[in-house]
Design a protein around this motif. Structure first.
Motif, PDB file in Angstrom:
ATOM      1  N   GLN A  95       0.832  -1.211   0.000  1.00 41.45           N
ATOM      2  CA  GLN A  95       0.000   0.000   0.000  1.00 41.45           C
ATOM      3  C   GLN A  95       0.867   1.262   0.000  1.00 41.45           C
ATOM      4  N   LEU A  96       1.885   1.261   0.857  1.00 42.34           N
ATOM      5  CA  LEU A  96       2.759   2.434   0.944  1.00 42.34           C
ATOM      6  C   LEU A  96       3.564   2.617  -0.340  1.00 42.34           C
ATOM      7  N   TRP A  97       4.045   1.495  -0.888  1.00 39.69           N
ATOM      8  CA  TRP A  97       4.824   1.562  -2.141  1.00 39.69           C
ATOM      9  C   TRP A  97       3.975   2.152  -3.257  1.00 39.69           C
ATOM     10  N   LYS A  98       2.714   1.686  -3.345  1.00 35.65           N
ATOM     11  CA  LYS A  98       1.824   2.208  -4.383  1.00 35.65           C
ATOM     12  C   LYS A  98       1.603   3.704  -4.210  1.00 35.65           C
ATOM     13  N   GLN A  99       1.312   4.076  -2.956  1.00 34.24           N
ATOM     14  CA  GLN A  99       1.047   5.497  -2.680  1.00 34.24           C
ATOM     15  C   GLN A  99       2.218   6.366  -3.111  1.00 34.24           C
ATOM     16  N   LYS A 100       3.421   5.878  -2.839  1.00 30.31           N
ATOM     17  CA  LYS A 100       4.600   6.708  -3.068  1.00 30.31           C
ATOM     18  C   LYS A 100       5.114   6.670  -4.507  1.00 30.31           C
ATOM     19  N   THR A 101       4.761   5.630  -5.259  1.00 25.92           N
ATOM     20  CA  THR A 101       5.409   5.487  -6.574  1.00 25.92           C
ATOM     21  C   THR A 101       4.463   5.389  -7.759  1.00 25.92           C
ATOM     22  N   GLU A 102       3.152   5.354  -7.530  1.00 26.77           N
ATOM     23  CA  GLU A 102       2.276   5.031  -8.658  1.00 26.77           C
ATOM     24  C   GLU A 102       2.328   6.054  -9.782  1.00 26.77           C
ATOM     25  N   PHE A 103       2.739   7.293  -9.479  1.00 29.12           N
ATOM     26  CA  PHE A 103       2.783   8.299 -10.539  1.00 29.12           C
ATOM     27  C   PHE A 103       4.192   8.504 -11.085  1.00 29.12           C
ATOM     28  N   GLU A 123     -10.411   7.865  -8.306  1.00 26.51           N
ATOM     29  CA  GLU A 123      -9.136   8.043  -9.002  1.00 26.51           C
ATOM     30  C   GLU A 123      -8.900   9.522  -9.280  1.00 26.51           C
ATOM     31  N   GLU A 124      -9.955  10.217  -9.683  1.00 23.06           N
ATOM     32  CA  GLU A 124      -9.835  11.634 -10.019  1.00 23.06           C
ATOM     33  C   GLU A 124      -9.403  12.437  -8.785  1.00 23.06           C
ATOM     34  N   ILE A 125     -10.011  12.113  -7.663  1.00 19.63           N
ATOM     35  CA  ILE A 125      -9.660  12.827  -6.428  1.00 19.63           C
ATOM     36  C   ILE A 125      -8.209  12.571  -6.053  1.00 19.63           C
ATOM     37  N   LYS A 126      -7.783  11.318  -6.199  1.00 21.84           N
ATOM     38  CA  LYS A 126      -6.403  10.965  -5.885  1.00 21.84           C
ATOM     39  C   LYS A 126      -5.430  11.778  -6.753  1.00 21.84           C
ATOM     40  N   ILE A 127      -5.756  11.909  -8.030  1.00 22.30           N
ATOM     41  CA  ILE A 127      -4.883  12.652  -8.944  1.00 22.30           C
ATOM     42  C   ILE A 127      -4.891  14.139  -8.603  1.00 22.30           C
ATOM     43  N   LEU A 128      -6.072  14.653  -8.282  1.00 20.96           N
ATOM     44  CA  LEU A 128      -6.159  16.079  -7.941  1.00 20.96           C
ATOM     45  C   LEU A 128      -5.382  16.383  -6.657  1.00 20.96           C
ATOM     46  N   GLU A 129      -5.373  15.427  -5.738  1.00 20.92           N
ATOM     47  CA  GLU A 129      -4.593  15.631  -4.506  1.00 20.92           C
ATOM     48  C   GLU A 129      -3.103  15.587  -4.796  1.00 20.92           C
ATOM     49  N   ALA A 130      -2.709  14.708  -5.709  1.00 19.97           N
ATOM     50  CA  ALA A 130      -1.287  14.574  -6.031  1.00 19.97           C
ATOM     51  C   ALA A 130      -0.781  15.750  -6.872  1.00 19.97           C
ATOM     52  N   PHE A 131      -1.676  16.278  -7.700  1.00 22.39           N
ATOM     53  CA  PHE A 131      -1.289  17.378  -8.600  1.00 22.39           C
ATOM     54  C   PHE A 131      -2.268  18.543  -8.391  1.00 22.39           C
ATOM     55  N   PRO A 132      -2.050  19.327  -7.355  1.00 26.70           N
ATOM     56  CA  PRO A 132      -3.030  20.376  -7.004  1.00 26.70           C
ATOM     57  C   PRO A 132      -3.281  21.376  -8.133  1.00 26.70           C
ATOM     58  N   GLY A 133      -2.308  21.553  -9.015  1.00 28.19           N
ATOM     59  CA  GLY A 133      -2.483  22.499 -10.129  1.00 28.19           C
ATOM     60  C   GLY A 133      -3.633  22.100 -11.043  1.00 28.19           C
ATOM     61  N   GLU A 147       2.847  20.653 -12.592  1.00 26.17           N
ATOM     62  CA  GLU A 147       4.052  20.956 -11.813  1.00 26.17           C
ATOM     63  C   GLU A 147       3.741  20.802 -10.323  1.00 26.17           C
ATOM     64  N   GLY A 148       4.769  20.482  -9.541  1.00 27.85           N
ATOM     65  CA  GLY A 148       4.552  20.346  -8.093  1.00 27.85           C
ATOM     66  C   GLY A 148       5.570  19.425  -7.467  1.00 27.85           C
ATOM     67  N   ASP A 149       5.178  18.860  -6.330  1.00 24.65           N
ATOM     68  CA  ASP A 149       6.116  18.033  -5.559  1.00 24.65           C
ATOM     69  C   ASP A 149       6.550  16.770  -6.301  1.00 24.65           C
ATOM     70  N   ILE A 150       5.663  16.215  -7.106  1.00 30.91           N
ATOM     71  CA  ILE A 150       5.974  14.911  -7.714  1.00 30.91           C
ATOM     72  C   ILE A 150       6.870  15.055  -8.948  1.00 30.91           C
ATOM     73  N   TYR A 151       6.477  15.930  -9.876  1.00 27.69           N
ATOM     74  CA  TYR A 151       7.267  16.057 -11.106  1.00 27.69           C
ATOM     75  C   TYR A 151       8.189  17.277 -11.108  1.00 27.69           C
ATOM     76  N   GLY A 152       8.074  18.131 -10.121  1.00 26.87           N
ATOM     77  CA  GLY A 152       8.899  19.332 -10.126  1.00 26.87           C
ATOM     78  C   GLY A 152       8.375  20.329 -11.130  1.00 26.87           C
ATOM     79  N   GLU A 153       9.257  20.876 -11.964  1.00 25.66           N
ATOM     80  CA  GLU A 153       8.828  21.945 -12.871  1.00 25.66           C
ATOM     81  C   GLU A 153       9.274  21.675 -14.305  1.00 25.66           C
ATOM     82  N   VAL A 154       8.594  22.365 -15.238  1.00 28.03           N
ATOM     83  CA  VAL A 154       8.965  22.220 -16.643  1.00 28.03           C
ATOM     84  C   VAL A 154      10.367  22.778 -16.831  1.00 28.03           C
ATOM     85  N   SER A 155      11.223  21.970 -17.431  1.00 27.66           N
ATOM     86  CA  SER A 155      12.607  22.390 -17.657  1.00 27.66           C
ATOM     87  C   SER A 155      12.811  22.831 -19.090  1.00 27.66           C
TER      88      SER A 155
END
Lengths: 150, 155
Positions: A71-79, B3-13, B139-147
């Motif tokens: 679960q943690l691995w998925k949360q941290k790496t799925e994207f 799934e949509e909510i999860k993505i919106l949380e991960a990518f607030p932009g 852009e954000g914590d996961i992918y950083g910024e456009v280079s």
């Protein structure tokens, strides 16, 4: 009336004292659903049941640990696209470190939901399942399940 | 919806991006770089030990540095006929891609591609393809910024 109440209070104490004295000679199990206490006095049955409990606990412990790490691995790496980030993740390493014991849980998981978790099998066994460079992740999941379950 | 909510949380932009939508099921067979190159059957990433040992992870162009430096990704896309350009505006004769780096580094994390309707598409790791209005909305914590932005002739 008072004698009756006294008798009811003493009865469980007597039973508990009896179990405590018999101690190592018995297998006592409080069924969590029925709340019935069973007492087994045969040595062989007792040791068999203790062994079964021990095995079951180990299996359940490993399953619980695997599910948590997954679960943690998925949360941290799925994207993430970075293969290095996916396999360098601490939870992924934790799954791999469980070794062959975790394989049944990995197979269940990749059979139901093919994923990069299959890479944990590559690390545990130290081989690829296919030498075909065009094998996809989903195909690799199927091949691993087929090989290890046949 | 989950799934949509999860993505919106991960990518607030994406919360302010009216063009955001999920456009595929999750699929572990391909990643963002493959998707930027129009493939959906390979995991493309420069790799060390992972590349040698991991099933389904096999493709990185020959002759390109096997590192995660963004310069290696630029070289990989140059081999595909792309060149660095200075903006993400839609040009009908070109397909554009955006490369992302972790903030404060030159380590590449992601690529997105412009669609023929001017919107952008991203494959989010092992999970979904999404459409987004601009390359900057993820852009954000996961992918950083456009280079950097690159463009190649539309074929």
């Amino acid at each position: 009336m008072q004698l009756n109440l006294l008798g009811q209070a003493i009865r469980p104490l007597t039973l508990a004292a009896g179990i405590a004295l018999a101690g190592p000679m018995m297998y006592a199990d409080l069924d969590q659903y029925s709340a019935i206490t069973s007492v087994i006095t045969s040595h062989r049955t007792e040791s068999y049941l203790r062994q079964m409990d021990s095995n079951e606990n180990k299996y359940q412990r490993y399953e619980r640990r695997f599910k948590l790490l997954l679960q943690l691995w998925k949360q941290k790496t799925e994207f993430l696209s970075s293969a290095k980030s996916i396999v360098d993740n601490e939870e992924f390493k934790g799954i791999v470190a469980m070794g062959y014991d975790v394989v049944p849980f990995i197979l269940d998981s990749i059979e139901q939901e093919p994923s990069q978790l299959v890479w944990a099998l590559n690390y545990i066994y130290g081989v690829k399942i296919s030498n075909n460079p065009n094998t996809t992740v989903k195909e690799a999941c199927k091949l691993w399940v087929k090989r290890l379950r046949s | 919806m989950g799934e949509e909510i999860k993505i919106l949380e991960a990518f607030p932009g994406l919360q302010k991006d009216p063009d955001f939508k999920i456009t595929s099921q999750d699929d572990p067979d391909y990643n963002c770089i493959a998707w930027a190159c129009h493939y959906n059957n390979r995991w493309m990433w420069p790799g060390g030990i992972e590349k040698k040992i991991a099933d389904g992870f096999h493709y990185w162009p020959d002759g390109v540095d096997d590192t995660t430096e963004v310069s290696a990704f630029i070289s990989a896309f140059e081999k595909k006929g792309y060149m660095v350009c200075d903006n993400a505006d839609f040009e009908s004769d070109y397909t554009k891609i955006a490369l992302y780096v972790k903030r404060g580094t030159t380590e590449c994390t992601h690529a997105s591609r412009q669609l023929r309707n001017g919107k952008w598409t991203s494959k989010l790791g092992q999970s979904y393809d999404i459409q987004h209005g601009t390359p900057y909305s993820i852009e954000g914590d996961i992918y950083g910024e456009v280079s950097c932005i690159m463009k190649g002739e539309f074929k």
